[in-house]
Design a protein around this motif. Structure first.
Motif, PDB file in Angstrom:
ATOM      1  N   TYR A  17     127.622 -92.466  86.245  1.00 43.09           N
ATOM      2  CA  TYR A  17     128.883 -92.746  85.579  1.00 43.09           C
ATOM      3  C   TYR A  17     129.459 -91.538  84.835  1.00 43.09           C
ATOM      4  CZ  TYR A  17     127.826 -97.635  86.570  1.00 43.09           C
ATOM      5  OH  TYR A  17     127.542 -98.822  87.201  1.00 43.09           O
TER       6      TYR A  17
ATOM      7  N   GLN B 259     126.832 -96.689  81.322  1.00 47.30           N
ATOM      8  CA  GLN B 259     126.972 -98.019  81.911  1.00 47.30           C
ATOM      9  C   GLN B 259     125.739 -98.435  82.706  1.00 47.30           C
ATOM     10  OE1 GLN B 259     129.111 -95.560  81.830  1.00 47.30           O
ATOM     11  NE2 GLN B 259     131.094 -96.291  81.115  1.00 47.30           N
TER      12      GLN B 259
ATOM     13  N   ILE C 194     134.330-102.109  82.359  1.00 48.56           N
ATOM     14  CA  ILE C 194     133.236-101.242  82.800  1.00 48.56           C
ATOM     15  C   ILE C 194     132.481-100.647  81.615  1.00 48.56           C
ATOM     16  CG2 ILE C 194     132.655 -99.198  84.183  1.00 48.56           C
ATOM     17  CD1 ILE C 194     133.842-101.559  85.745  1.00 48.56           C
ATOM     18  N   GLY C 195     133.197-100.276  80.542  1.00 44.53           N
ATOM     19  CA  GLY C 195     132.574 -99.510  79.468  1.00 44.53           C
ATOM     20  C   GLY C 195     132.198-100.265  78.223  1.00 44.53           C
TER      21      GLY C 195
END
Length: 389
Positions: free
Chosen positions: A101, A338, A150-151
């Motif tokens: 990531y 992630q 996502i974060g």
């Protein structure tokens, strides 16, 4: 809103700044509840990363409460308590799909600087200069989080803010450092740096099977805390020759793996350190590689050196011959937040890791400059200053 801003080399001030707004459908706005001062922030305020602009908001290790979501957000709702990885990742590019990531192709909107400096641009990082995307940081009342699904990660019930805040950066960085070592059980691991990342790397190495962990630093209170909280052995490099001590502790063999958790402003004693200071001050090298040199020289033949301290440019007197002829594995990088945060939240909830003791100095946002000074000078036993807007 109020935010702690960079005002020039060594200067910080709390300012009134505009509140963040939703800009893309995947954005979330988070009300910051806790934001830690990280060692890599010092490189910014001290002028070692030349892409800062006056008024930039600092901070990248934080947790808080979701107060607004973009129309494309699916995983979070207003009111959720979340911890946010400092690395911004899109979730869809090849690097994100392979769980690398921090190398995301799409999250740094200002890639030209790093492409010229490093050949390619890695991911953006919140609050970490215009080289890392120019994102506003977390030393503020509110922050915009791109790619929120996502974060950002929901915080388990019962885990205090001042513990889970370290799941944003210190914990995943420390875990990745130990993960890079390829531990299978029974190893001796040496860790340079007894700050937050170093202590989390030491605990992670234990959980991944290391039999012994040896921590190197010069501050007695940090070394004592590491012994009391984690149960590691320690070396004070201001009092002891590190390479000689590690040989003695490992029957002459050297550690199986060495973790460097210090970075470009590493400290030492003796003429080599003086040489590095002069070279860096004259900008004949950008980073001081003292700890990396020691790790390479100390590591056993065929061992692994894991580097998670932040480096930005060029170093001098790098012992490439030692690394090559000892057949060392060198692994390094910004952490893949992630990939690790969900697992670390489970371990936090289960009590396997408890980083709350790192938050030695809880302060208000208005005390942010004081928090940085305490942290940089290692005063009053400061491991981490944590700002609460």
């Amino acid at each position: 809103m109020r935010a702690l801003c960079w005002e020039g080399v060594g200067k910080l001030a709390v300012r009134d700044v505009p509140e963040p707004q939703i800009r893309a459908e995947g954005d979330i706005i988070v009300r910051v509840r806790a934001s830690s001062v990280c060692g890599s922030d010092l490189h910014l305020i001290n002028g070692y990363l030349p892409a800062m602009r006056e008024g930039d908001i600092l901070g990248h290790e934080f947790m808080g409460e979701v107060v607004e979501t973009g129309p494309g957000v699916r995983r979070h709702r207003v009111g959720d308590r979340v911890v946010v990885g400092s690395v911004v990742a899109c979730g869809g590019c090849w690097y994100c799909r392979t769980e690398q990531y921090s190398l995301c192709d799409n999250s740094n909107p200002q890639p030209v600087f790093t492409e010229k400096l490093w050949g390619h641009s890695p991911a953006g990082i919140l609050g970490y200069s215009h080289a890392a995307g120019g994102y506003s940081g977390s030393h503020a009342e509110y922050i915009r989080v791109p790619f929120g699904d996502i974060g950002a990660f929901a915080v388990p019930d019962g885990v205090p803010d001042d513990s889970v805040v370290f799941a944003s950066d210190a914990m995943p960085t420390g875990w990745m450092a130990a993960d890079f070592c390829g531990l299978t059980g029974g190893e001796v691991v040496a860790v340079w740096g007894a700050g937050g990342v170093g202590q989390m790397a030491a605990r992670s190495a234990q959980l991944l099977g290391a039999e012994r962990v040896i921590m190197i630093d010069r501050f007695p209170d940090r070394l004592r805390t590491a012994t009391e909280r984690i149960g590691v052995e320690t070396i004070n490099y201001a009092e002891t020759d590190v390479l000689e001590a590690l040989r003695e502790l490992t029957a002459g063999r050297g550690p199986d793996a060495c973790i460097e958790a210090v970075g470009m402003e590493s400290h030492d004693v003796g003429p080599t350190y003086a040489y590095d200071r002069v070279k860096q001050a004259a900008r004949l090298q950008t980073d001081r590689p003292t700890s990396v040199r020691q790790a390479i020289m100390a590591c056993r033949k065929g061992g692994t050196v894991s580097i998670v301290g932040v480096y930005a440019g060029l170093v001098d007197k790098f012992p490439l011959g030692a690394a090559m002829n000892k057949a060392l594995v060198l692994r390094m990088g910004q952490m893949h937040a992630q990939r690790y945060i969900p697992m670390l939240l489970d371990r936090l909830a289960a009590g396997e890791i408890d980083p709350g003791y790192l938050a030695t100095h809880p302060l208000s946002l208005e005390q942010g400059a004081q928090g940085y000074e305490l942290f940089e000078k290692k005063e009053d036993g400061c491991l981490r200053s944590v700002l609460h807007p």
